[in-house]
Design a protein around this motif. Structure first.
Motif, mmCIF file in Angstrom:
data_model
loop_
_atom_site.group_PDB
_atom_site.id
_atom_site.type_symbol
_atom_site.label_atom_id
_atom_site.label_comp_id
_atom_site.label_asym_id
_atom_site.label_seq_id
_atom_site.Cartn_x
_atom_site.Cartn_y
_atom_site.Cartn_z
ATOM 1 N N ALA A 190 -44.657 -21.728 33.232
ATOM 2 C CA ALA A 190 -45.322 -22.767 34.026
ATOM 3 C C ALA A 190 -46.832 -22.714 33.849
ATOM 4 N N LEU A 191 -47.401 -21.516 33.734
ATOM 5 C CA LEU A 191 -48.839 -21.396 33.540
ATOM 6 C C LEU A 191 -49.268 -21.817 32.143
ATOM 7 N N MET A 192 -48.450 -21.547 31.143
ATOM 8 C CA MET A 192 -48.771 -22.010 29.792
ATOM 9 C C MET A 192 -48.932 -23.528 29.775
ATOM 10 N N CYS A 211 -49.378 -21.824 43.992
ATOM 11 C CA CYS A 211 -48.747 -22.223 42.735
ATOM 12 C C CYS A 211 -47.388 -22.875 42.918
ATOM 13 N N SER A 212 -46.986 -23.140 44.162
ATOM 14 C CA SER A 212 -45.716 -23.846 44.366
ATOM 15 C C SER A 212 -45.742 -25.221 43.718
ATOM 16 N N ALA A 213 -46.935 -25.799 43.564
ATOM 17 C CA ALA A 213 -47.055 -27.119 42.938
ATOM 18 C C ALA A 213 -46.645 -27.105 41.470
ATOM 19 N N LEU A 214 -46.638 -25.932 40.842
ATOM 20 C CA LEU A 214 -46.207 -25.844 39.451
ATOM 21 C C LEU A 214 -44.722 -26.130 39.298
ATOM 22 N N PHE A 215 -43.973 -25.967 40.378
ATOM 23 C CA PHE A 215 -42.517 -26.107 40.328
ATOM 24 C C PHE A 215 -42.035 -27.297 41.156
ATOM 25 N N ALA A 216 -42.961 -28.167 41.557
ATOM 26 C CA ALA A 216 -42.630 -29.331 42.384
ATOM 27 C C ALA A 216 -42.915 -30.610 41.611
ATOM 28 N N ASP A 217 -42.554 -31.753 42.195
ATOM 29 C CA ASP A 217 -42.701 -33.037 41.522
ATOM 30 C C ASP A 217 -43.966 -33.792 41.909
ATOM 31 N N GLY A 218 -44.681 -33.358 42.934
ATOM 32 C CA GLY A 218 -45.834 -34.109 43.414
ATOM 33 C C GLY A 218 -46.982 -34.128 42.425
ATOM 34 N N LYS A 219 -47.312 -35.304 41.894
ATOM 35 C CA LYS A 219 -48.367 -35.418 40.889
ATOM 36 C C LYS A 219 -49.755 -35.149 41.478
ATOM 37 N N ALA A 220 -50.017 -35.682 42.650
ATOM 38 C CA ALA A 220 -51.333 -35.486 43.253
ATOM 39 C C ALA A 220 -51.557 -34.017 43.588
ATOM 40 N N GLN A 221 -50.526 -33.368 44.107
ATOM 41 C CA GLN A 221 -50.616 -31.949 44.439
ATOM 42 C C GLN A 221 -50.865 -31.116 43.189
ATOM 43 N N ARG A 222 -50.141 -31.441 42.125
ATOM 44 C CA ARG A 222 -50.324 -30.709 40.865
ATOM 45 C C ARG A 222 -51.726 -30.936 40.302
ATOM 46 N N SER A 223 -52.193 -32.153 40.369
ATOM 47 C CA SER A 223 -53.523 -32.469 39.851
ATOM 48 C C SER A 223 -54.600 -31.667 40.565
ATOM 49 N N ARG A 224 -54.489 -31.558 41.878
ATOM 50 C CA ARG A 224 -55.477 -30.775 42.625
ATOM 51 C C ARG A 224 -55.411 -29.300 42.247
ATOM 52 N N GLY A 239 -62.831 -16.233 36.168
ATOM 53 C CA GLY A 239 -62.033 -15.520 35.181
ATOM 54 C C GLY A 239 -60.680 -15.075 35.693
ATOM 55 N N TYR A 240 -60.329 -15.413 36.918
ATOM 56 C CA TYR A 240 -59.066 -14.981 37.508
ATOM 57 C C TYR A 240 -58.761 -15.806 38.746
ATOM 58 N N PHE A 241 -57.503 -15.741 39.177
ATOM 59 C CA PHE A 241 -57.112 -16.265 40.484
ATOM 60 C C PHE A 241 -55.853 -15.545 40.926
ATOM 61 N N TYR A 242 -55.606 -15.512 42.228
ATOM 62 C CA TYR A 242 -54.378 -14.957 42.789
ATOM 63 C C TYR A 242 -53.363 -16.085 42.931
ATOM 64 N N ALA A 243 -52.155 -15.865 42.394
ATOM 65 C CA ALA A 243 -51.109 -16.889 42.397
ATOM 66 C C ALA A 243 -50.189 -16.679 43.595
ATOM 67 N N SER A 244 -50.278 -17.559 44.569
ATOM 68 C CA SER A 244 -49.461 -17.441 45.772
ATOM 69 C C SER A 244 -48.257 -18.368 45.701
ATOM 70 N N ASN A 245 -47.241 -18.069 46.538
ATOM 71 C CA ASN A 245 -46.047 -18.896 46.669
ATOM 72 C C ASN A 245 -45.320 -19.097 45.342
ATOM 73 N N VAL A 246 -45.102 -17.992 44.634
ATOM 74 C CA VAL A 246 -44.317 -18.020 43.393
ATOM 75 C C VAL A 246 -42.890 -17.615 43.748
ATOM 76 N N HIS A 247 -41.956 -18.555 43.671
ATOM 77 C CA HIS A 247 -40.605 -18.337 44.198
ATOM 78 C C HIS A 247 -39.853 -17.228 43.482
ATOM 79 N N SER A 248 -40.124 -16.990 42.216
ATOM 80 C CA SER A 248 -39.393 -15.969 41.462
ATOM 81 C C SER A 248 -39.930 -14.561 41.688
#
Length: 377
Positions: free
Chosen positions: A189-191, A54-67, A80-89
């Motif tokens: 960010a998830l909303m 989920c680091s892509a949620l807080f970055a500028d890369g459009k292609a990375q976010r799209s994927r 129905g679920y996923f594990y969210a990795s690399n959440v800086h907060s």
């Protein structure tokens, strides 16, 4: 308020593969006890537990976010679920500190807990008697879980609901509000991400979250089998779906189980992932999408080991009108859910639980809250 987990830190894992481009997935060999059938994994690409970077949620890369968004939609639709990795907060070291505080607050003596008992306070637990146990989501069940809850809305109206600095260091509201704000960074960010992955205007969910959501954090403790009150219970926590938009869940020991849309009759074990919160769908997101996304059924088994969990329900402003959005409605697919305001859905659900109606139909493995029919919003 209510539901939606130090002991065993094992997730029985037999494989690690790639899930889409920005995620990994892993398979658990654990068998999930079920009253109806032997557990079996979903077939196809969804057979592994999705882990999304989920680091892509807080970055500028459009292609990375799209994927990431494609992988997120795939995971929530089929699993129905996923594990969210690399959440800086919410790094692993910080999560560990929350569990230390978790243990501290649950070790407060019963004489102190009595002073904070719900509904005026923020504690519930079988250790204070069956009448003060977690409300039953499934009829005929009693849960071992003990809970300390924190909600910003309740703090504003009744700040004495929580232990002060004179009882606990740091004080409950100080510590929990910091956790709340850290979780808000991911929640906001998830909303936005959920709206984008569904092809919606990106702030369609987020603006109702930022106005002041009816969110709650729960520090849940499940005593091991040696605890006396476990003999009075038949569940860790009974089956249900969460009432809000989505939930962030973390557990420090096995016991949590899900049902996935790809296999609606089988309970599957949720592995322990020390550095990651798992994200599940709630009632409100199901209703907004007219059932395209399904609220994730879950429960906790009664275990021989003690376990703890950190839960955050992410809701919306109390006055938000929840109904199927136009993008999910057509002549061929009319609205499946009645309109309801966030505050009404929460109040009705809690009132139904207190009145013994329950939130889960164990015969059909379906949620009573996600599908509740309201006469008026």
């Amino acid at each position: 308020m209510r539901a939606a987990i130090r002991a065993v830190r094992t997730a029985r894992t037999i494989s690690t593969t790639r899930f889409a481009c920005l995620s990994s997935s892993f398979s658990s060999t654990a068998t999930a006890p079920s009253s109806s059938s032997s557990p079996r994994p979903c077939t196809g690409a969804g057979a592994d537990h999705p882990v999304l970077d989920c680091s892509a949620l807080f970055a500028d890369g459009k292609a990375q976010r799209s994927r990431l968004l494609r992988a997120m939609r795939e995971a929530l639709t089929h699993r129905g679920y996923f594990y969210a990795s690399n959440v800086h907060s919410l790094p692993e070291k910080y999560i560990a500190s929350v569990y230390s505080y978790h243990e501290q607050v649950h070790n407060l003596p019963p004489t102190v807990k009595w002073g904070f008992l719900e509904p005026k306070g923020s504690y519930t637990g079988l250790d204070l008697g069956v009448e003060n146990a977690e409300l039953p989501y499934e009829m005929g069940t009693t849960s071992t879980v003990r809970a300390w809850d924190y909600a910003r809305t309740q703090f504003k109206t009744n700040p004495t609901s929580y232990p002060s600095e004179e009882i606990l260091q740091p004080g409950f509201t100080t510590f929990m509000d910091d956790l709340y704000q850290r979780q808000n960074q991911l929640g906001d960010a998830l909303m936005v991400a959920f709206a984008e992955m569904l092809g919606l205007e990106k702030d369609v969910f987020g603006r109702h979250f930022r106005q002041g959501d009816m969110g709650t954090i729960r520090l849940l403790y499940y005593p091991g089998a040696e605890k006396q009150e476990i003999e009075k219970a038949n569940r860790g926590i009974s089956a249900h779906t969460d009432f809000e938009v989505f939930t962030l869940m973390h557990q420090n020991a096995p016991g949590l189980q899900f049902i996935s849309p790809c296999d609606p009759q089988t309970w599957i074990d949720a592995p322990v992932r020390p550095a990651e919160f798992v994200v599940i769908v709630g009632d409100v997101l199901e209703r907004f999408t007219n059932g395209q996304l399904k609220a994730t059924p879950h429960r906790v088994l009664k275990t021989v080991h003690e376990r703890r969990s950190i839960i955050r329900f992410n809701a919306m402003h109390p006055d938000t009108l929840v109904q199927p959005l136009p993008e999910f409605v057509s002549e061929e697919n009319p609205p499946k859910y009645t309109p309801v305001r966030m505050k009404t859905h929460m109040k009705t659900t809690m009132d139904n639980l207190r009145n013994g109606i329950g939130a889960w139909d164990s015969e059909t493995n379906t949620s009573l809250t996600a599908n509740y029919v309201y006469e008026s919003p």
